[in-house]
Design an enzyme around this catalytic site. Structure first.
Site, short mmCIF file in Angstrom:
data_model
loop_
_atom_site.label_atom_id
_atom_site.label_comp_id
_atom_site.label_asym_id
_atom_site.label_seq_id
_atom_site.Cartn_x
_atom_site.Cartn_y
_atom_site.Cartn_z
N GLY A 171 0.81 -1.22 0.00
CA GLY A 171 0.00 0.00 0.00
C GLY A 171 0.83 1.26 0.00
O GLY A 171 2.01 1.23 -0.33
N ALA A 172 0.18 2.40 0.36
CA ALA A 172 0.79 3.74 0.21
C ALA A 172 1.27 3.86 -1.24
O ALA A 172 2.45 4.12 -1.52
CB ALA A 172 1.91 3.97 1.21
N GLN B 60 7.90 -9.49 7.93
CA GLN B 60 9.12 -9.03 7.27
C GLN B 60 9.72 -7.80 7.95
O GLN B 60 10.69 -7.23 7.47
CB GLN B 60 8.90 -8.80 5.78
CG GLN B 60 8.02 -7.62 5.44
CD GLN B 60 7.59 -7.66 3.98
OE1 GLN B 60 6.89 -8.56 3.54
NE2 GLN B 60 8.03 -6.68 3.21
N HIS C 72 4.07 1.56 -8.14
CA HIS C 72 3.09 0.47 -8.00
C HIS C 72 2.15 0.44 -9.22
O HIS C 72 1.82 -0.63 -9.74
CB HIS C 72 2.24 0.67 -6.75
CG HIS C 72 3.00 0.59 -5.45
ND1 HIS C 72 3.17 1.68 -4.64
CD2 HIS C 72 3.60 -0.45 -4.82
CE1 HIS C 72 3.86 1.31 -3.55
NE2 HIS C 72 4.13 0.03 -3.64
N GLY D 201 8.69 -5.37 -8.67
CA GLY D 201 9.53 -4.28 -9.15
C GLY D 201 11.01 -4.60 -9.05
O GLY D 201 11.47 -5.22 -8.09
N LYS E 267 13.02 -2.42 -8.41
CA LYS E 267 13.47 -1.56 -7.29
C LYS E 267 14.00 -2.44 -6.15
O LYS E 267 15.00 -2.13 -5.53
CB LYS E 267 12.29 -0.73 -6.83
CG LYS E 267 12.33 -0.24 -5.41
CD LYS E 267 12.81 1.17 -5.34
CE LYS E 267 13.08 1.66 -3.94
NZ LYS E 267 12.18 1.23 -2.93
#
Ligand code: AMP
Length: 257
Positions: free
Chosen positions: A31-32, A61, A37, A147, A149
């Site tokens: 989220g956020a 995590q 995303h 991703g 990332k």
């Protein structure tokens, strides 16, 4: 967009689409949501007929001293963004839904988890594979998008799929960056205006390191730019990967060599 909060509701919604012959694409998130995303959602839509997104801030995590409690939670805005992006099903599980029998890990991350993130967050990838495995069991996607990332995470997930011999195609999405090259991240919301200026140096420095190959010089430059500590800057998978702390924010990034 269908919002499913239980595994039964999720499975019913997915079965309807499967019965229709649709290919299911999945994008797990915490989220956020930002444009990074949404670029994963766009890639999932290109590769599947029905796109499922999950939002779950996964407690397993995070270590006890990490930012689980303060992690940004913006469910309503996120749902609106996903609906506008054409997502079909939004899965919003609670801890009880994903961990009905407690949060002990039932699987372990493989060898790609060694080093880099694990040196500094030893619990992290076991938590990630644990939750992604549960999400995959619930969604049973044909494809899933992650991703670049989080490049080590992408490698750990690919390894998990190979080890389990599962028929899910893992698609890696390029890193979405702001106009200064800063990799978009939900945690960027923690940065002050001054920290944001410093944060934007990280990608410049690792791009340079990818050209020169000098990781020690790059580490010094990250510190000189105003970062407090560098967890790592290393070459692996033909990329330069780095993690560094700026105040209470931990930033990660990587570039191809
Ligand atoms: P998160 O919500 O941070 O767990 O991220 C969910 C997914 O979005 C993961 O697969 C991330 O790698 C991916 N992601 C996060 N930020 C970016 C970005 N800037 N560019 C591309 N993918 C991203």
């Amino acid at each position: 967009m269908i919002i499913a909060r239980t595994i039964d509701a999720l499975k019913t919604a997915i079965k309807d689409r499967r019965d229709n012959g649709d290919k299911i694409g999945f994008v797990p998130t915490m989220g956020a949501l930002h444009a990074g995303h949404l670029s994963l959602v766009a890639l999932a839509k290109k590769n599947a007929d029905c796109v499922v997104v999950s939002i779950f801030v996964n407690p397993t995590q995070f270590a006890p001293h990490e930012d689980f409690d303060s992690y940004p939670r913006t469910e309503e805005t996120d749902a609106n963004k996903l609906e506008s992006a054409g997502v079909d099903i939004l899965f919003l599980p609670t801890e009880d839904v994903l961990y009905p029998n407690g949060k002990d890990s039932d699987i372990k991350a493989g060898s790609t988890a060694q080093g880099l993130e694990t040196t500094f967050r030893p619990h992290f990838f076991d938590g990630v594979v644990n939750v992604v495995n549960r999400l995959f069991n619930a969604v049973t996607p044909d494809i899933a998008v992650f991703g670049e990332k989080d490049f080590q995470q992408l490698s750990v997930i690919r390894e998990m799929i190979e080890t389990q011999n599962r028929d899910i195609k893992i698609i890696g999405a390029p890193i979405a960056r702001d106009e200064h090259g800063l990799a978009l991240s939900s945690r960027n919301a923690y940065l002050s205006a001054d920290e944001l200026m410093i944060a934007r140096q990280l990608n410049v420095i690792i791009h340079e390191a990818a050209k020169t190959g000098d990781m020690d010089a790059a580490r010094d430059k990250i510190l000189a730019a105003g970062f407090d500590t560098v967890d790592y800057i290393e070459k692996r998978w033909n990329r330069v990967l780095a993690a560094a702390w700026l105040g209470k924010t931990r930033l990660i990034d990587n570039v191809a060599i």
